[in-house]
Design an enzyme around this catalytic site. Sequence first.
Site, PDB file in Angstrom:
ATOM      1  N   HIS A 285       0.840  -1.196   0.000  1.00 31.92           N
ATOM      2  CA  HIS A 285       0.000   0.000   0.000  1.00 31.92           C
ATOM      3  C   HIS A 285       0.881   1.254   0.000  1.00 31.92           C
ATOM      4  O   HIS A 285       0.685   2.168  -0.809  1.00 31.92           O
ATOM      5  CB  HIS A 285      -0.912  -0.022   1.243  1.00 31.92           C
ATOM      6  CG  HIS A 285      -1.653   1.232   1.486  1.00 31.92           C
ATOM      7  ND1 HIS A 285      -2.942   1.422   1.067  1.00 31.92           N
ATOM      8  CD2 HIS A 285      -1.287   2.376   2.105  1.00 31.92           C
ATOM      9  CE1 HIS A 285      -3.335   2.630   1.413  1.00 31.92           C
ATOM     10  NE2 HIS A 285      -2.340   3.229   2.061  1.00 31.92           N
ATOM     11  N   GLU A 286       1.864   1.284   0.888  1.00 31.76           N
ATOM     12  CA  GLU A 286       2.764   2.444   0.954  1.00 31.76           C
ATOM     13  C   GLU A 286       3.623   2.552  -0.299  1.00 31.76           C
ATOM     14  O   GLU A 286       3.882   3.651  -0.791  1.00 31.76           O
ATOM     15  CB  GLU A 286       3.642   2.365   2.213  1.00 31.76           C
ATOM     16  CG  GLU A 286       2.864   2.446   3.506  1.00 31.76           C
ATOM     17  CD  GLU A 286       1.987   3.683   3.627  1.00 31.76           C
ATOM     18  OE1 GLU A 286       2.365   4.754   3.098  1.00 31.76           O
ATOM     19  OE2 GLU A 286       0.917   3.589   4.259  1.00 31.76           O
TER      20      GLU A 286
ATOM     21  N   HIS B 272       1.880   4.350  -2.989  1.00 26.51           N
ATOM     22  CA  HIS B 272       1.917   5.813  -2.841  1.00 26.51           C
ATOM     23  C   HIS B 272       3.180   6.368  -3.496  1.00 26.51           C
ATOM     24  O   HIS B 272       3.149   7.433  -4.123  1.00 26.51           O
ATOM     25  CB  HIS B 272       1.899   6.208  -1.365  1.00 26.51           C
ATOM     26  CG  HIS B 272       0.554   6.140  -0.721  1.00 26.51           C
ATOM     27  ND1 HIS B 272      -0.557   6.786  -1.213  1.00 26.51           N
ATOM     28  CD2 HIS B 272       0.139   5.499   0.393  1.00 26.51           C
ATOM     29  CE1 HIS B 272      -1.590   6.559  -0.429  1.00 26.51           C
ATOM     30  NE2 HIS B 272      -1.196   5.768   0.553  1.00 26.51           N
TER      31      HIS B 272
ATOM     32  N   GLU C 183      -5.943   7.054  -0.960  1.00 23.03           N
ATOM     33  CA  GLU C 183      -5.902   5.848  -0.127  1.00 23.03           C
ATOM     34  C   GLU C 183      -6.630   4.697  -0.816  1.00 23.03           C
ATOM     35  O   GLU C 183      -6.159   3.562  -0.791  1.00 23.03           O
ATOM     36  CB  GLU C 183      -6.509   6.116   1.251  1.00 23.03           C
ATOM     37  CG  GLU C 183      -5.657   6.983   2.154  1.00 23.03           C
ATOM     38  CD  GLU C 183      -4.310   6.386   2.457  1.00 23.03           C
ATOM     39  OE1 GLU C 183      -4.238   5.176   2.745  1.00 23.03           O
ATOM     40  OE2 GLU C 183      -3.314   7.125   2.413  1.00 23.03           O
TER      41      GLU C 183
END
Length: 188
Positions: A41-42, A45, A121
Site C-alpha cells: 500500500h505504501e 503511494h 488511499e
Amino acid sequence: EHESGINAFAAGHNPANAAIGVTRGAIETLNRSELQGVIAHEFSHILNGDMRLNVRLMGLLFGLLVIAVIARTVMRVAPRGRDQKGVGPAIVLVALAVLVIGYVGLFFGRLIQAAVSRRREALADASAVQFTRNPSGLRNALVKIGAASSGSRLAHPEVDEVAHMLFAPGMRRLFATQPPLLERLKAI
C-alpha cells in the site's frame, strides 16, 4: 520505534529518495502477508506520486497558516490608540481581514487535503492488492487495526502534521484523511 499503534507511511519526493516507515506495533502485530499488504500500500503511494502531492498540500496549508499567524502578530503589535491619521485602527482592520482569510483558507485547505487523501488511499489499497496478488493480507491487516486496543493511533504530539500520510488514522480529526476501515474492507 515506540509507537504501539499499527501504522505506516511513505515519505520522499520521488522513488529514488523514498522511504517507508512502519511502527513497532505493526511489526509486532502483523504477520508476513499482512505486513506485505501494508508495505505494498505504501509502495503504491511512492509509484503513484502521492508523496509529491502530499508535500505540495502541506506547503499550501503551512503557507495559509503563516499568513494567519503573521496577521495575528500584526494585530498584537499594532498601535491601539487614536492618532491623527487613524493608521492604527486601519492596520488592525486589515490584519483582522487577513487573519480571517488565512484561517478560512486553512479550513478549506484541510477539507481539500482530506478529500484528496481519501481518494489516494482507495487507489493505494487497490494497487496493493494488485502488487501482492493477495487481498487477504491487506484485508486482515485492516481487521487487526480495527480489533487492536490501540488501533492505528499514534502517541507522538506532532502526529497531526503527518496524519494525511499514514496508512490508517493516526488520530481523531475533523476531516478524516483515510476512508473508514469498513469502507476499505468492502472495497478490497
